[in-house]
Enzyme design. Structure first.
Site: not given
Ligand code: NAP
Length: 301
Positions: A47, A52, A81, A100, A144, A166, A195-196, A199, A243-244, A249
Site C-alpha cells: 500500500d 508518503y 493514491k 486519497h 479512500s 480504503q 492496528l490503530g 506509532g 511495519s519496518t 512483518i
Molecule cells: N488512505 C489513507 O488516508 C491512509 C491513512 C493512514 C494509513 N494508510 C495506510 O495504512 C497503513 C497502515 O496504517 P498506519 O501506518 O497508520 O498504522 P498501523 O498499521 O495500524 O500501525 C503501524 C504501527 O504499528 C507498529 N506495528 C506494526 N506491527 C506491529 C505489531 N505486530 N505489534 C505492535 N506494533 C506493530 C508499527 O511499528 P514498526 O514499523 O516499528 O513495526 C507502526 O508504528 C499505512 O502505512 C498506509 O499504507 C492510509
C-alpha cells in the site's frame, strides 16, 4: 519460502490480496528493506501513496525483486493514491489509481496550508480515473476516506464504480454503517491503520491496549495485533498493517491459519468506538469544502 496469502475479489474480478504492507511513515532508507522482507514472507500487496514520499525507493526495490526472479509483477497488487493537488482531470493519468482524500488542493501546492484547500469536483476527477482504467493501466480504481454519503454520491454518477474504499478500520473504529453500505454496493472495504496506528504519537492510540482486545488475545494465545488483523479479515476487509521490523512483518502475515471463534468475535463488537484519523488538515472554517469534521465525514464520527 513465501507463505500463501488469501484474496478477496473486487468488482472488476481482480483478486486483492487480503494483507498488504502499509508504507506510510516507513522512512526512505528503511522502506526498501521492509518491502523486500515482506515479499519474501509472502505479501503480495504493497500500500503506497505519492504523499508518503517513498515510492521511488519502493519502485527500485521491486524492480530488483523482479530481475532476481523473487516475484513477478503480475502477481503483485500495488496500491497508490492520487494526491489532493492532482485532481484536475489532465493530472490524473500522470498520477495513478486511487483518490486519497475527497478534498482538493491547489495544483502544485505543497504542504497542508488551509489557503491551498479548494472545492473538489469528484465526478470530474472520477471521469479521468475511469479513462485511466479504460487504458488498462490499473486492475481496479477506487477511493479512500469516502463516507457512506460521498461514496453513494459517486456511485450515482460513476460509469465504473469504485472497486475499493480504503478507510480507517480496526476493532475500535469498525465502520458498521459504511461497511454495510459497501457490501450492499459491491465495493471492497480496505482497512487502514488496522492496528490503530500506534506509532503515530499525535493520535495517542490505545487500540492495541484495549482490555477486551487483550482478553481475546490472551484466550487465543495470540498477540493483540494478530487479533486485530484477524478481526479485519473475518469481517471481510483487506488489512494494511505498516511495519519496518522484519519480526513484525512476519507476525502480521501469520493470520491465516486460525480464526477467532464466534463467542470471542462477538466480544470484539463491544469495544468503544472512536475515529482516530480525523483529517484535521482538510477542515477549515474559511477555506476549502469542509468547514467542520461533521461535513468532511457526513456525520460518521
Ligand atoms: N488512505 C489513507 O488516508 C491512509 C491513512 C493512514 C494509513 N494508510 C495506510 O495504512 C497503513 C497502515 O496504517 P498506519 O501506518 O497508520 O498504522 P498501523 O498499521 O495500524 O500501525 C503501524 C504501527 O504499528 C507498529 N506495528 C506494526 N506491527 C506491529 C505489531 N505486530 N505489534 C505492535 N506494533 C506493530 C508499527 O511499528 P514498526 O514499523 O516499528 O513495526 C507502526 O508504528 C499505512 O502505512 C498506509 O499504507 C492510509
Amino acid at each position: 519460502m513465501a507463505r500463501a496469502i488469501r484474496f478477496f475479489e473486487v468488482n472488476t474480478g481482480a483478486q486483492i490480496p487480503s494483507v498488504a504492507l502499509g508504507t506510510w511513515q516507513a522512512a526512505p532508507g528503511v522502506v526498501g528493506d521492509a518491502v523486500a522482507a515482506a515479499i519474501k514472507v509472502g505479501y503480495r500487496h504493497i500500500d503506497c501513496a505519492q504523499a508518503y514520499g517513498n515510492e521511488k525507493e519502493i519502485g527500485a526495490v521491486l524492480k530488483k525483486l523482479f530481475e532476481d526472479g523473487i516475484v513477478k509483477r503480475e502477481d503483485l497488487w500495488i496500491t497508490s493514491k492520487l494526491w489532493c493537488t492532482d485532481h484536475a482531470p489532465e493530472d490524473v493519468p500522470v498520477a495513478l489509481d486511487r483518490i486519497h482524500w475527497p478534498v482538493s488542493m491547489k495544483r502544485g501546492s505543497v504542504g497542508f496550508k488551509p489557503e491551498n484547500l479548494i472545492h473538489p469536483d469528484i465526478p470530474n476527477t472520477w471521469r479521468a480515473m475511469e479513462t485511466f482504467y479504460d487504458s488498462g493501466k490499473a486492475r481496479a480504481i477506487g477511493v479512500s476516506n469516502f463516507s457512506t454519503k460521498k461514496l453513494g454520491d459517486l456511485l450515482e454518477v460513476a460509469r465504473i464504480p469504485p472497486a475499493v474504499n480504503q478507510v480507517e478500520c480496526h476493532p475500535s473504529w469498525q465502520q458498521s454503517k459504511l461497511r454495510a453500505f459497501c457490501k450492499s454496493k459491491g465495493v471492497h472495504l480496505s482497512g487502514y491503520s488496522p492496528l490503530g496506528s500506534p506509532g503515530t504519537t499525535s493520535l495517542k492510540s490505545e487500540v492495541l491496549k484495549n482490555p477486551i482486545l487483550n482478553m481475546v488475545a490472551e484466550k487465543l494465545g495470540k498477540s493483540p495485533a494478530k487479533v486485530a488483523l484477524r478481526w479485519g479479515l473475518q469481517m471481510g476487509h483487506s488489512v494494511l498493517p505498516k511495519s519496518t521490523s522484519e519480526a513484525r512483518i512476519n507476525e502480521n502475515f501469520d493470520v491465516f491459519d486460525s480464526s477467532i471463534p464466534d463467542d470471542l468475535f462477538a466480544k470484539l463488537s463491544e469495544l468503544e468506538q472512536a475515529r482516530l484519523v480525523k483529517g484535521s488538515p482538510f477542515v477549515h472554517e474559511t477555506f476549502g469544502a469542509y468547514r467542520t469534521f461533521e461535513e468532511l465525514w457526513d456525520g460518521e464520527l
